[in-house]
Write a protein that holds these residues in place. Structure first.
Motif, mmCIF file in Angstrom:
data_model
loop_
_atom_site.group_PDB
_atom_site.id
_atom_site.type_symbol
_atom_site.label_atom_id
_atom_site.label_comp_id
_atom_site.label_asym_id
_atom_site.label_seq_id
_atom_site.Cartn_x
_atom_site.Cartn_y
_atom_site.Cartn_z
ATOM 1 N N ASP A 66 0.819 -1.204 0.000
ATOM 2 C CA ASP A 66 0.000 0.000 0.000
ATOM 3 C C ASP A 66 0.858 1.261 0.000
ATOM 4 N N ALA A 67 2.002 1.204 0.680
ATOM 5 C CA ALA A 67 2.898 2.357 0.697
ATOM 6 C C ALA A 67 3.428 2.653 -0.700
ATOM 7 N N GLN A 104 6.854 -8.640 -7.077
ATOM 8 C CA GLN A 104 6.908 -9.984 -6.501
ATOM 9 C C GLN A 104 5.983 -10.095 -5.291
ATOM 10 N N VAL A 105 5.993 -9.089 -4.436
ATOM 11 C CA VAL A 105 5.146 -9.113 -3.243
ATOM 12 C C VAL A 105 3.680 -8.992 -3.624
ATOM 13 N N ILE A 106 3.367 -8.141 -4.604
ATOM 14 C CA ILE A 106 1.980 -7.999 -5.049
ATOM 15 C C ILE A 106 1.446 -9.341 -5.551
ATOM 16 N N ARG A 107 2.260 -10.060 -6.328
ATOM 17 C CA ARG A 107 1.825 -11.362 -6.836
ATOM 18 C C ARG A 107 1.623 -12.370 -5.706
ATOM 19 N N THR A 113 -4.915 -5.348 -1.654
ATOM 20 C CA THR A 113 -4.882 -4.506 -0.466
ATOM 21 C C THR A 113 -5.773 -3.292 -0.695
ATOM 22 N N PRO A 114 -6.072 -2.516 0.353
ATOM 23 C CA PRO A 114 -6.930 -1.336 0.162
ATOM 24 C C PRO A 114 -6.409 -0.363 -0.890
ATOM 25 N N ALA A 115 -5.104 -0.091 -0.897
ATOM 26 C CA ALA A 115 -4.571 0.838 -1.892
ATOM 27 C C ALA A 115 -4.662 0.263 -3.295
ATOM 28 N N LEU A 116 -4.452 -1.049 -3.425
ATOM 29 C CA LEU A 116 -4.591 -1.685 -4.736
ATOM 30 C C LEU A 116 -6.034 -1.596 -5.223
#
Length: 250
Positions: A66-67, A104-107, A113-116
């Motif tokens: 999210d950051a 990599q972390v998003i996958r 996440t809320p920001a996504l």
């Protein structure tokens, strides 16, 4: 005599400070080095202090995503929906390229996440207010896939164990290496079996691109993005629908 304390370490611990430190640690040493213990050391606190702000490492990773996503430029009010989506996606690409571990972390996340979700909602909103139907927008989002966040899985990624800059069909050096003749023979066999792959792979000299010889990663990304956006606009103008009655291709 007591040693002076780093002012940054004296700052009160907060969720924002924890996330910023985690992002900086992953940027500097790689996501593989990130642990609650290592992060606590960076912040000058005991590991248990972190759990007042993030419940566990998974929540930490969600917050880091999210950051990063929060750093994507906000959408503009361009009346041309294609230009607005293009700028949004290229801004996302720039944000994620500043943090090589982020894709990599998003996958790895089990859900957005809320920001996504907020980012996806903004892109969908641009498509809808640009005149795309819910049906076409649905399929457009599928077609964009991970490209919506500025990254893709490339067909010409170097194979595991390949030297940096190597690519399918690239001729090895000769010199005095006794294996050079065997490698050349193997490549000739590959060329006979897969002539078009070899032709394409040998079309130009490899550099540091992940998409093949002579390729510019940014150009290839924008090339594919523009093809998709132009295609969506053409379908919008045609009143395309995915139902059989609407002329969907089989």
């Amino acid at each position: 005599m007591a040693q002076p304390t780093d002012p940054a370490r004296r700052a009160p611990l907060s969720r924002d400070r924890v996330l910023r430190a985690a992002v900086a640690l992953a940027d500097g040493t790689g996501i593989e080095t990130l642990s609650m213990r290592r992060l606590a050391q960076e912040l000058g606190v005991v590991p248990m202090a972190l759990y007042k702000h993030v419940a566990n490492k998974e929540e930490l990773l969600d917050g880091m995503v999210d950051a990063v996503v929060g750093g994507i430029e906000p959408p503009d009010l361009d009346p041309d929906w294609r230009a607005a989506v293009r700028r949004r996606i290229l801004s996302a690409r720039e944000a994620l390229r500043s943090h090589p571990w982020a894709s990599q972390v998003i996958r790895s996340r089990s859900g957005p996440t809320p920001a996504l979700l907020a980012y996806m909602d903004s892109v969908i909103g641009i498509l809808r207010t640009g005149g795309l139907s819910v049906d076409l927008t649905h399929h457009a989002m599928h077609a964009l896939g991970s490209r919506i966040l500025g990254f893709t899985q490339e067909v010409f990624d170097a194979p595991p164990g390949a030297a940096p800059g190597a690519a399918p069909g690239a001729a090895p050096g000769t010199g005095s290496d006794p294996r050079a003749g065997e490698q050349a023979a193997a490549l000739r066999q590959l060329a006979e079996r897969y002539p078009y792959v070899t032709e394409l792979a040998g079309a130009a000299a490899h550099d540091d691109s992940v998409v093949g010889q002579g390729c510019d990663d940014q150009f290839e990304f924008e090339f594919a993005l523009d093809l998709l956006l132009d295609g969506f606009e053409r379908l919008r103008q045609q009143g395309w629908t995915s139902s059989p009655a609407g002329g969907r291709a089989g």
